[in-house]
Each structure stands twice: as C-alpha cells, then as structure tokens.
Design an enzyme around this catalytic site. Structure first.
Site, short mmCIF file in Angstrom:
data_model
loop_
_atom_site.label_atom_id
_atom_site.label_comp_id
_atom_site.label_asym_id
_atom_site.label_seq_id
_atom_site.Cartn_x
_atom_site.Cartn_y
_atom_site.Cartn_z
N GLY A 251 0.81 -1.21 0.00
CA GLY A 251 0.00 0.00 0.00
C GLY A 251 0.85 1.26 0.00
N ASP A 252 1.93 1.25 0.77
CA ASP A 252 2.85 2.40 0.79
C ASP A 252 3.48 2.59 -0.59
OD1 ASP A 252 2.34 2.32 3.56
OD2 ASP A 252 4.07 1.01 3.87
#
Length: 302
Positions: A251-252
């Site tokens: 996600g990052d």
C-alpha cells in the site's frame, strides 16, 4: 520537496521458513533479511527508486534508531529524524512460512519537547511541497496529531497525502488533502454501509470529496483500484499479474507510485497506473519495489 513522516520507524526482521511455524518448539529459519521499515520510510524508499528525492522525518531512539537512520541515508533518502532521549526504536518480526505471521512492537515514548521539534521542522514546508502522513499513531502522541499537523500547515499550499483509517482520516478532510487512500472495507466502515459495486465505491468516495478530499484512491485487493479525481474522473485499474510473495509495504508503494506518476506527468491515469505497478512490484518481491520491476509491470497496464 516531498516529506514523509514516520512516527514509529522500525527494523523489520524478515525470517523465511520452508516449513510451517510450530508454536511451543524451537523453529529454524532458512534465511533472514533486515529492512528499514515504517510506512513513511517505505514511501520514501519507493520514491527514491522512481527517481524522486524526499526527506524522511520522524523519531528514532537508541542503537536500533541509529541503524535505521544510517540505513535510510545510505539508500539515498535524506533522513532528518529526531533522536529521542530514552528507549530504542522497535524491531518488528515478520515470519514468512506457509502463512505470514507478524509481531509488531510498541516502540519508544515520544515526549512533548520532541514533538515540538518535529513541528519546527514541518514549519519550514512551503507552497508546492508534498507531505505524506501514513499509518497509526503511537500511544504517547495525541490521537489528533494528524489534525494538528494539517491545521498548522493549512493554507500554505502544501499538498497533503494521508493514508489512514476511519476518524484519523475523516477528521483531516476539512484541510483538503490532495490524496487519501482508503481501501474498500475502510470506505464502507466510515459510512457504516456494505460496499458491493463500483457505483457504491464511487458514491461514497464522492462523499469523502464533499467533506474536503481532493482525490480519493480506493484499493480493492484482488479487484484492483479506483480513483475518483478532483476534476470528476472515475478511473479504474485492475491488478498486475504475478505471484504474491509479500504484503508488507504494498500500500505504501502504491502511494509512492501515485505521487511519482503525478509529479512527472500531472496526469491522473499515469499516476494510477504507476501506483498500481509499484504496489504490484512490492507484492511480487521479497522487499520493496525496484524501479526495474515497476517499469516492467507498468508496461502491462497501458
């Protein structure tokens, strides 16, 4: 300049096991790796792979904190951490056997005087800078710390990117963040509804825009992602094809890819595709995404 904030950085100690992890006995690994972790640091790392400079802000402590700072600097990121007077930065253990098991530790306390030092660094941000806030809040910080930061920098022309959940996210929308990234489940939880269709996703993403968000990126795991842009576009992208090895930092990486794609092109479709490729590249790797794999996956999306 792009700035990321990691309140509680960690050394991520990744242990690989070909056999199942069995509780109550001595287990042996096949190999181990150490990464410098924390959501903001992950974003900075992938931005660096994509050719964008950033400054990593946050707090470190003790010998583990020094190791994190050295590692971040050596990776080409400008580490501008505040050193806490007591404790040690945390070590998180990620066990990759037939199932993936994580033990995430607490980390050191952050006293008020050190938080004031972070505010002083943030006060140097100027029009056109980007600030990335991602992840949970350590127990030693006020629950509304994200809100306090955005309030402090409001009306300076700073682009805020916020990757957080529920009230932590909802409470900052009045400061008009450039990008927020809830997942499909979190989107439903914020409005106490079941999200079933793409039209449902668009409907509730637009409600977040009504509350102040500019661009809303919704990740949907194996179903891909949707972007509702501030200029009214609804953009949809599937997932990249490959074997998933790793869920940590995907996600990052998507956030970093989106920022990089938009910085380079000012085109939301390019940003969405770059974010999708970066998230996939991390998911298909043992560590965070590399520029080579991101580029390879990006070409499959266009």
């Amino acid at each position: 300049m792009i700035y990321t904030v990691t309140f509680n950085p960690a050394l991520d100690y990744v242990v690989h096991m070909s056999k199942d992890l069995v509780p109550g006995i001595t287990n042996r690994s096949d190999s181990e790796e150490i990464y410098f972790g924390g959501k903001g640091i992950n974003v900075s790392t992938v931005l660096s792979e994509l050719g964008l400079n950033s400054t990593a802000l946050g707090f470190v402590a003790g010998f583990t904190g020094r190791a994190i700072e050295d590692g971040v600097n050596k990776s080409g990121i400008n580490a501008d951490f505040i050193h806490l007077p007591e404790g040690n930065s945390r070590i998180n253990v990620k066990i990759k056997a037939s199932d993936e098991t994580e033990v995430n530790c607490q980390g050191p306390a952050i006293p008020k005087e050190c938080l004031d030092m972070l505010f002083a660094k943030l006060d140097t941000l100027v029009n056109g800078d980007t600030l990335v806030l991602a992840g949970s809040i350590p127990s030693s910080l006020p629950d509304n710390i994200y809100e306090k930061i955005l309030e402090r920098l409001d009306k300076r022309g700073v682009n805020f990117v916020v990757d957080a959940t529920r009230d932590l996210l909802l409470n900052v929308l009045k400061y008009h963040p450039f990008l927020i990234k809830p997942n499909k489940q979190e989107l439903g939880e914020m409005f106490n509804v079941e999200i079933d269709t793409d039209d449902d996703i668009e409907k509730y993403a637009k409600k977040l825009q009504e509350k102040g968000a500019r661009n809303v990126l919704i990740s949907m795991a194996g179903e891909g992602s949707m972007l509702i842009t501030e200029d009214g576009q609804r953009l949809r992208q599937g997932v990249c094809k490959g074997k998933v090895k790793n869920s940590v930092g995907a996600g990052d990486s998507m956030v970093a890819g989106f920022i990089a794609g938009y910085e380079k092109s000012k085109d939301y479709q390019v940003a969405l595709n770059t974010g999708t490729a970066a998230g996939g590249a991390t998911a298909f790797s043992d560590g965070l995404a590399t520029a080579e794999l991101i580029d390879k996956l990006y070409k499959t999306l266009i």
